[in-house]
Write a protein that holds these residues in place. Structure first.
Motif: not given
Length: 761
Positions: A237, A272, A257-258, A207, A241, A269-270, A205, A261-262
Motif C-alpha cells: 500500500s 502493483e 482501496p485494498q 490484474t 490510497e 486480483r491486482k 495496478m 480491489d479484492w
C-alpha cells in the motif's frame, strides 16, 4: 487456485557503488530494481508530505465539505452549510475550455517543416485526426474525452494530464487519462514540463491475467503463476490510497482501496507495477521485488503530458482553482454559518434560571403559547432569556463583497457561470459583451497552458511514436475531405510541426461577435459591391461564413448558400407569372381574330360566286381573283400577326426591364435603410458615449466641488479651534496677571497648605 511461492531474491546492490551506465546500455536487473525502489521512495515521500494534503483540501473545497461542530459543552450541532465557490468555478471553466479546444474538427494544425511537402503534412494531420477521433480501444473513450478528464484535474488539483501507449496488436496509439495521484514526479523539476524531469514513476495496478498476457512478448520477464499469486496476496500500500480514501469520505462514502480491489476470482486480483520512465531507460517492477521489463527507452522521451493551471514559478506542481479560492470560500462559509448560529440563538435563546426554580428540562423548553410557572414572586428574575447581540445583520453584503473578490481573483465569475449579477453593465449589449470578453481573457491563459504543456507535446510524442513503429509501406487510415482513405507510413518519416489555434480563436471570438454585424452591412452595401465589380472583385461569401462560424463557435458548417440548379436558373430567367398570363391571353385573342378573318373571306367568295352565275371561264377568273385576294388578305394577316408578335416581344422585354428596375430599386431601398440604421446606431452610440463622458465630467466636477467644500469646512473648523485656543490662552494669561492680594486666589492656597501639613509632619 495455485500455490503461492516467493520470488527469487536478487542480490542487494548499492547504486552509488556501481559504475555509470549510460544509454543505450541496459541496466542489470539487480541494479534496476534498487534504482526503481529508491527513486519511488524519494518521490513518494516528498509528494506525500507536501501535496497530498493540499489535494485533500482541494477535494474538500470542491465537494463543499465543512466539518461538523457542536456548541461547547453540549451535543447540540452548529451550522455547517457549505458554499462551494470552487465547484462553481471549476464547472464553469471546464465547458468553456473544452469548447475552445475542441469546437472544430481540425482542433490542431500540422505544419510542414523545410523539406516536407505540404501534401504529406496534410496526410499526417488526416491520419492523426482519425486516430484521435476514434476510441483508444474497441470499447474505450476518444482522446478528447480522456484529455477532458485531465483538464478537470488541472482545474481542481493544479496539474493533470494523459499517458501515451502503443497497442502493438492494433498498430495504433492509445491515449488515456492518468490520475495525478498515481504519478510521482522528480521533486527537482523546476517547470511544469515533464521533459525537464529526470524520471517519472507511475504506479499502476494490473490484474494477474493482464500480466500473464505479456508472456507473448519476448521482452517481458513474466514470473510463474505461483509467484504471481504470491504477489496478488501481498500487494503493498501507499499513502496515495489514503488520499483517495479521504476523497470519498468527503462525500460521506466509506471506501477502502485494498478492500475494493479484492475479488473472488484469483485471475482478477491486482498486482502493483511500478513503471519507471526516464529519457534513457524503461523499467517495470512487480511488487517492488521482481523486474518485469528492463530495456533502454527507444523513444528518448517520457510518454506522458501534463499541464498546469496557475503556474508557480520554479516548481512543477501548480495551483488549482480551490488553492486560490480557499480563503474566500472558508470566510464565506464561516460568516454564513455564524449568521445561522445567531439566528438559532435568536429562535432558541439561552436562559438564566433562579436557584429556587425546580422545573425540569422539558418544562423549560419553550414554544408558541407556552406558559411557565414561577416559584418566586419576582417573575422577572425567576426565568430570564438571554437575547444575542445582532452582530451578523450585514452578512449578506459581506458575502456579496467576498463573492466579487472571488470573481476578480480568477475571472471565472457570474458571467462565465451564465448568471450575471445585476448592475449597470448589464443594461446594454456593449456592457454584456465587455463582461464576456473579460471572462474569456481570464480563462485564455489556462487554455494557453493546456496547449503549450499538454496538447502540443502530446501531438509531438504521438508523431514520434508513430514514426518509430510504422514502416514506410504500412497503410494508415485517415479522413481526407470527409472520406476515409489510406495514407502511407512514409509521410511520418518527414519533419513536421504542430500548432494549436484554440487560445487565439478564444480571443478573436468576442471581437468577431462585436464587429460581424458592421462588417456584413458594409460589405453587402450597394456602392461597395458596384465598386468591387468595377475593379473585377467581389465578396468572398465562404470566408464570410467562416468568420460567422468562428464568432458563433459552432463545430459544423451550415450550407446556408448553395448554387442554383438548372430548373431554378430557368425560372429566374423567365418573366413574372402575371406578364406570362397577359401574353398568353393576347396570343389566343390574335389567333381567334385570324380564324374569323379567314372564315369571312371564304364566305364572301362563296356569296359572290352564287350571285353571279356566268360561264365557267368567268367563274375561274373570278375564283383566281378571289384566291389572289385571299392570299393578299392572308399576307396582310401574317404581317399583322408578325407585328403583333414583335409588339408582344417588345412588351415582354420592357416588362423584364421594369421587373429588374423594380428589384434593383427595392435592393437600393434596403441598402439605404441599412445604411441609415448603421448611421443611427453609430450616432446613438456616439451620443451615449458623449453622455457617459459628460456624466463622468459632471461627477468629477461634483466630486471636486464636494472636496473643496469639505476642505473649506475643515479650514473653517481649524480656524475656529485655533481662535478658541487663542481665547482660552488669553483668559489664562488674564487670570495669571491678576494681583496676588486677591482674597479669592489666596483661599485655595491656604487650603492647599492645610492639606500639606499632615504629610510634612
Amino acid at each position: 487456485m495455485p500455490e503461492d511461492r516467493q520470488p527469487v531474491q536478487l542480490p542487494d546492490v548499492n547504486p552509488e557503488t556501481e559504475p555509470f551506465v549510460f544509454s543505450p546500455n541496459q541496466l542489470k536487473d539487480a541494479l534496476a530494481l534498487q534504482i526503481v525502489n529508491q527513486t519511488f521512495t524519494t518521490y513518494e515521500t516528498y509528494r506525500t508530505v507536501n501535496h497530498d494534503r493540499r489535494w485533500n483540501e482541494a477535494d474538500a473545497l470542491y465537494t463543499g465539505y465543512v466539518p461538523s461542530k457542536v456548541w461547547s459543552g453540549t451535543t447540540i450541532p452548529r451550522a455547517n452549510l457549505p458554499y462551494p465557490i470552487s465547484f462553481d468555478q471549476v464547472e464553469a471553466a471546464f465547458p468553456s475550455i473544452m469548447q475552445a479546444l475542441f469546437a472544430s474538427e481540425d482542433w490542431f494544425e500540422v505544419v510542414a517543416e523545410p523539406g516536407t511537402p505540404v501534401k504529406e503534412a496534410t496526410e499526417v494531420q488526416a491520419a492523426m485526426s482519425y486516430m484521435l477521433d476514434h476510441t483508444k480501444n474497441d470499447f474505450g473513450l476518444t482522446a478528447a474525452t480522456e484529455i477532458g478528464l485531465g483538464i478537470r484535474d488541472v482545474l481542481k488539483y493544479g496539474n493533470g494530464g494523459v499517458w501515451l501507449d502503443w497497442l502493438g496488436d492494433k498498430q495504433r496509439p492509445s491515449i488515456s487519462w492518468v490520475d495525478i495521484r498515481d504519478i510521482y514526479i522528480d521533486p527537482a523539476t523546476s517547470t511544469p514540463n515533464t521533459y525537464e524531469s529526470r524520471s517519472i514513476v507511475r504506479r499502476r495496478m494490473l490484474t494477474v491475467e493482464e500480466i500473464v498476457e505479456y508472456r507473448n512478448d519476448t521482452r517481458m520477464n513474466v514470473p510463474s503463476d505461483e509467484v504471481l499469486w504470491y504477489f496478488a496476496k501481498s500487494a503493498p500500500s501507499v499513502p496515495a490510497e489514503a488520499t483517495k480514501q479521504t476523497q470519498e469520505a468527503l462525500r460521506n462514502i466509506n471506501y477502502n482501496p485494498q478492500q475494493a480491489d479484492w475479488i473472488p476470482n484469483p485471475a482478477d486480483r491486482k498486482i502493483e507495477v511500478l513503471m519507471y520512465y526516464s529519457k534513457s531507460q524503461i523499467i517495470w517492477v512487480l511488487n517492488r521485488q521482481h523486474v518485469l521489463y528492463n530495456s533502454p527507452n527507444p523513444y528518448k522521451f517520457i510518454p506522458c503530458a501534463f499541464a498546469p493551471c496557475y503556474i508557480f514559478t520554479g516548481r512543477f506542481y501548480a495551483n488549482g482553482i480551490p488553492d486560490v479560492q480557499r480563503g474566500n470560500q472558508r470566510m464565506i462559509e464561516g460568516m454564513l454559518n455564524g449568521h445561522l448560529d445567531e439566528i438559532s440563538l435568536g429562535l432558541h435563546p439561552p436562559r438564566v434560571q433562579g436557584r429556587g426554580d425546580n422545573s425540569t428540562n422539558n418544562q423549560r423548553k419553550w414554544g408558541p403559547g407556552f406558559v411557565f410557572n414561577s416559584v418566586s414572586d419576582d417573575t422577572k428574575n425567576s426565568l430570564t432569556l438571554l437575547q444575542p447581540n445582532p452582530v451578523t445583520q450585514n452578512v449578506i453584503g459581506d458575502i456579496d463583497f467576498l463573492l466579487k473578490a472571488a470573481d476578480a481573483r480568477t475571472g471565472i465569475g457570474a458571467m462565465a457561470q451564465g448568471m450575471p449579477r445585476p448592475g449597470n453593465a448589464n443594461r446594454t449589449a456593449t456592457g454584456m459583451s465587455l463582461q464576456a470578453e473579460g471572462a474569456a481573457n481570464r480563462i485564455q491563459p489556462i487554455v494557453k497552458n493546456i496547449e503549450d504543456y499538454l496538447l502540443i507535446p502530446l501531438l509531438r510524442k504521438l508523431y514520434k511514436m508513430m514514426s518509430f513503429h510504422l514502416g514506410i509501406y504500412d497503410k494508415i487510415p485517415a479522413k481526407l475531405n470527409g472520406e476515409v482513405t489510406w495514407v502511407n507510413g512514409w509521410s511520418f518519416q518527414r519533419p513536421c510541426e504542430f500548432n494549436m489555434l484554440a487560445s487565439s480563436r478564444m480571443l478573436a471570438k468576442a471581437n468577431l461577435m462585436q464587429i460581424f454585424p458592421f462588417v456584413t452591412q458594409y460589405l453587402l452595401s450597394g456602392p461597395l459591391m458596384e465598386s468591387l465589380k468595377s475593379t473585377g472583385q467581389t465578396v468572398n461569401f465562404e470566408a464570410l461564413l467562416d468568420m460567422l462560424q468562428d464568432a458563433a463557435g459552432t463545430k459544423g458548417r451550415y450550407d446556408l448558400i448553395r448554387p442554383m440548379n438548372e430548373q431554378e436558373k430557368q425560372q429566374a430567367q423567365q418573366p413574372p407569372p402575371q406578364f406570362q398570363m397577359e401574353q398568353a391571353q393576347q396570343q389566343g385573342q390574335f389567333a381567334h381574330e385570324k380564324e374569323l378573318t379567314q372564315m369571312k373571306i371564304q364566305g364572301d367568295l362563296q356569296k359572290t360566286q352564287m350571285s353571279k352565275g356566268g360561264s365557267p371561264e368567268e367563274a375561274q377568273m373570278k375564283m383566281a381573283e378571289s384566291s389572289q385576294k385571299m392570299q393578299l388578305e392572308q399576307m396582310k394577316a401574317q404581317m399583322a400577326a408578325q407585328m403583333q408578335q414583335q409588339k408582344l416581344d417588345y412588351e415582354k422585354q420592357m416588362a423584364q426591364l421594369k421587373f429588374q428596375l423594380e428589384r434593383e430599386k427595392g435592393a437600393a431601398q434596403i441598402q439605404t435603410a441599412q445604411q441609415k440604421m448603421v448611421t443611427d446606431q453609430m450616432s446613438a452610440q456616439q451620443k451615449m458615449e458623449m453622455q457617459q463622458q459628460q456624466s463622468s465630467v459632471d461627477l468629477q466636477t461634483a466630486m471636486m466641488g464636494s472636496s473643496q467644500q469639505l476642505r473649506h469646512s475643515e479650514e473653517a473648523h481649524q480656524t475656529g479651534l485655533r481662535q478658541q485656543s487663542e481665547m482660552s490662552a488669553a483668559k489664562v494669561k488674564a487670570v495669571e496677571s491678576q494681583p496676588s492680594g486677591n482674597s479669592s486666589s489666596n483661599k485655595p492656597r491656604k487650603k492647599a497648605e492645610v492639606r500639606k501639613k499632615p504629610s510634612s509632619e
